[in-house]
Structure formats: C-alpha cells, structure tokens
Design an enzyme around this catalytic site. Structure first.
Site, PDB file in Angstrom:
ATOM      1  CG  HIS A 297      -0.119   6.381   5.806  1.00  0.00           C
ATOM      2  ND1 HIS A 297       0.960   6.966   6.434  1.00  0.00           N
ATOM      3  CD2 HIS A 297       0.250   5.101   5.537  1.00  0.00           C
ATOM      4  CE1 HIS A 297       1.939   6.074   6.540  1.00  0.00           C
ATOM      5  NE2 HIS A 297       1.532   4.932   6.013  1.00  0.00           N
TER       6      HIS A 297
ATOM      7  N   GLY B   5       0.845  -1.196   0.000  1.00  0.00           N
ATOM      8  CA  GLY B   5       0.000   0.000   0.000  1.00  0.00           C
ATOM      9  C   GLY B   5       0.875   1.239   0.000  1.00  0.00           C
TER      10      GLY B   5
ATOM     11  CB  CYS C 225       5.172   2.242   8.018  1.00  0.00           C
ATOM     12  SG  CYS C 225       4.611   3.755   7.224  1.00  0.00           S
ATOM     13  CG  LEU C 226       6.284   1.133   1.894  1.00  0.00           C
ATOM     14  CD1 LEU C 226       5.701   1.384   0.509  1.00  0.00           C
ATOM     15  CD2 LEU C 226       7.371   0.068   1.826  1.00  0.00           C
TER      16      LEU C 226
ATOM     17  CG  HIS D 192      -0.739   0.873   7.286  1.00  0.00           C
ATOM     18  ND1 HIS D 192       0.176   0.417   8.210  1.00  0.00           N
ATOM     19  CD2 HIS D 192      -0.065   1.766   6.504  1.00  0.00           C
ATOM     20  CE1 HIS D 192       1.350   1.014   8.007  1.00  0.00           C
ATOM     21  NE2 HIS D 192       1.227   1.836   6.968  1.00  0.00           N
ATOM     22  CD  GLU D 193      -1.525   2.256   2.721  1.00  0.00           C
ATOM     23  OE1 GLU D 193      -1.155   3.439   2.649  1.00  0.00           O
ATOM     24  OE2 GLU D 193      -0.743   1.320   2.980  1.00  0.00           O
TER      25      GLU D 193
ATOM     26  CD  GLN E 142       3.057   5.765   3.094  1.00  0.00           C
ATOM     27  OE1 GLN E 142       2.094   5.259   2.532  1.00  0.00           O
ATOM     28  NE2 GLN E 142       4.003   5.050   3.669  1.00  0.00           N
TER      29      GLN E 142
HETATM   30  O1  K1U Z   1       1.565   2.391   3.734  1.00  0.00           O
HETATM   31  C1  K1U Z   1       2.643   1.795   3.854  1.00  0.00           C
HETATM   32  O2  K1U Z   1       3.552   2.232   4.546  1.00  0.00           O
HETATM   33  C2  K1U Z   1       2.814   0.496   3.147  1.00  0.00           C
HETATM   34  C3  K1U Z   1       2.808  -0.681   4.093  1.00  0.00           C
HETATM   35  C4  K1U Z   1       1.386  -1.175   4.236  1.00  0.00           C
HETATM   36  C5  K1U Z   1       1.098  -2.222   5.264  1.00  0.00           C
HETATM   37  C6  K1U Z   1       2.035  -3.117   5.727  1.00  0.00           C
HETATM   38  C7  K1U Z   1       1.693  -4.067   6.674  1.00  0.00           C
HETATM   39  C8  K1U Z   1       0.424  -4.136   7.132  1.00  0.00           C
HETATM   40  C9  K1U Z   1      -0.507  -3.250   6.674  1.00  0.00           C
HETATM   41  C10 K1U Z   1      -0.166  -2.302   5.719  1.00  0.00           C
HETATM   42  C11 K1U Z   1       3.703  -1.740   3.507  1.00  0.00           C
HETATM   43  O3  K1U Z   1       3.466  -2.256   2.474  1.00  0.00           O
HETATM   44  S1  K1U Z   1       5.135  -2.128   4.360  1.00  0.00           S
HETATM   45  C12 K1U Z   1       5.694  -3.625   3.567  1.00  0.00           C
HETATM   46  C13 K1U Z   1       5.130  -4.763   4.294  1.00  0.00           C
HETATM   47  O4  K1U Z   1       5.092  -4.705   5.495  1.00  0.00           O
HETATM   48  C14 K1U Z   1       4.588  -5.952   3.657  1.00  0.00           C
HETATM   49  C15 K1U Z   1       4.945  -6.299   2.387  1.00  0.00           C
HETATM   50  C16 K1U Z   1       4.409  -7.450   1.815  1.00  0.00           C
HETATM   51  C17 K1U Z   1       3.532  -8.250   2.532  1.00  0.00           C
HETATM   52  C18 K1U Z   1       3.191  -7.894   3.827  1.00  0.00           C
HETATM   53  C19 K1U Z   1       3.731  -6.750   4.390  1.00  0.00           C
HETATM   54 ZN    ZN Z   2       2.620   3.205   6.229  1.00  0.00          ZN
END
Ligand code: K1U
Ligand code: ZN
Length: 186
Positions: free
Chosen positions: A136, A46, A90-91, A132-133, A51
């Site tokens: 944000h 996401g 979180c990215l 989560h989004e 971001q």
């Molecule tokens: O919004 C963001 O920072 C993106 C974030 C979203 C997210 C991660 C974990 C749970 C809910 C929402 C990410 O994508 S971080 C990368 C990550 O944690 C992930 C990547 C692939 C599969 C599962 C998690």
């Molecule tokens: Zn995030």
C-alpha cells in the site's frame, strides 16, 4: 481518538507513493491511534496511511494480538524461497477477494511510535499482512497480482459494488445498539 473514512479503489491516493517520515511527532502519533481505531472498527488486520487519505509512510498491523506500528518499513529479508498462495481482501476494495502468492516469511525493519527502530519477522498471515501493507505504501494493491482473467472478474464485480461508496469513501462507524456493538457502513 477518531474513526477515519477509508478511501476505496478509484481514489488516486491509493496509487500515490508515500513520503518517508522524518520525525515522529504528536500529530503523527494521533494519526497512528486513529488508524488503529479505524482498523478495529472495520475488522481488519492492517491499515496503511493512503487508505485514510494520507501520504506518510505509515501502517498499522494487528494479527492475532501481535500489534505493530510500521513507520518507514522495509523488508530486509525473506527467509528461504518458500512462497504461499492464499486469499486476500482489502479494506479499500470491500467484498472483493483473490488468491495472491507471497513470501511465507519476511523480516521487516521499521520505526515504532516512540521513534525506536526495530526488526520483526512474520510468517503466514502476519508475513502476508506486512507485505500487503508495505505494498500500500508503494501504491500497490493485491488485485495487481491477479491473473488478467481473475483481475477482469474482480473489476467487473467491483463495478457493481462501488456505487455503495460515493466519493470513493467508505464510512465505518461503531454503533451501540442495546448491549451490542455493531459495525455499520454509511
Ligand atoms: O490493508 C488492508 O486493506 C487490510 C487488510 C489486510 C490483509 C488482509 C488479508 C491478508 C493480508 C492483509 C485486511 O485486514 S482485510 C480483512 C481481512 O481480510 C481479514 C480479517 C481478519 C483475518 C484475516 C483477514
Ligand atoms: Zn489493503
């Protein structure tokens, strides 16, 4: 399409509330396409407009091939009372993880890139990603849900990591090396 710089913890844009989208323009569609490209390059599931330094109420999601553009999204129902705790990242806070309790299933209402309103229900990782989004877009980060002790530990860890991101900027680039595509951070 372009890969955009990702803003990291400490950049005030991540704490600012976003502004509702009035009209889906070509400029907005370009932002959405760039956000998808940036999310894939950073290997996320996401990404929300703050971001990438923008204040539109827009996010993108791709969980196991279920792809969504979220314009002006809101949660309209949470099915049942089931909540689940799971690890999140979180990215915008690279290398920091923490357990967050969220609704297991949520239904959202949003507008897509063609200006059409839709509803979608997500459970488990998809439901978590929607929440989560949308957080944000309200200036909220997953670390806000951690216990004071765990948040303190996460912040101590971030203090060491953040030097890698001068100007609160994370630059993600896809590099082609021979026949392999590799993610690099600069
Ligand atoms: O919004 C963001 O920072 C993106 C974030 C979203 C997210 C991660 C974990 C749970 C809910 C929402 C990410 O994508 S971080 C990368 C990550 O944690 C992930 C990547 C692939 C599969 C599962 C998690
Ligand atoms: Zn995030």
């Amino acid at each position: 399409m372009s890969i955009l710089d990702i803003r990291v913890l400490g950049d005030p844009v991540l704490r600012r509330p976003t502004t509702a989208v009035i009209e889906v323009t070509d400029e907005l569609r370009k932002l959405i396409a760039d956000m998808f490209e940036t999310m894939y390059a950073a290997e996320g599931i996401g990404l929300a407009a703050p971001q990438v330094g923008r204040n539109e109420r827009v996010a993108v999601v791709d969980v196991e091939g279920s792809k969504f553009t979220l314009i002006n999204p809101r949660i309209i129902s949470t099915q049942g009372i089931r909540k689940e705790k799971a690890e999140e990242g979180c990215l915008s806070i690279p290398d920091i993880y923490g357990d967050v309790e969220r609704q297991f299933t949520v239904t959202i209402r949003a507008i897509d890139e063609n200006g059409n309103e839709y509803e979608a229900t997500g459970s488990d990782l998809l439901g978590r990603c929607f929440q989560h989004e949308i957080d944000h877009l309200d200036g909220k980060l997953f670390i806000d849900y951690l216990s004071p002790l765990k948040r303190k530990a996460a912040m101590a860890s971030w203090e060491k990591t953040k030097a890698k991101y001068p100007g609160h900027t994370r630059r993600v680039r896809t590099e082609v090396k021979g026949e392999h595509h590799r993610e690099t951070e600069m």
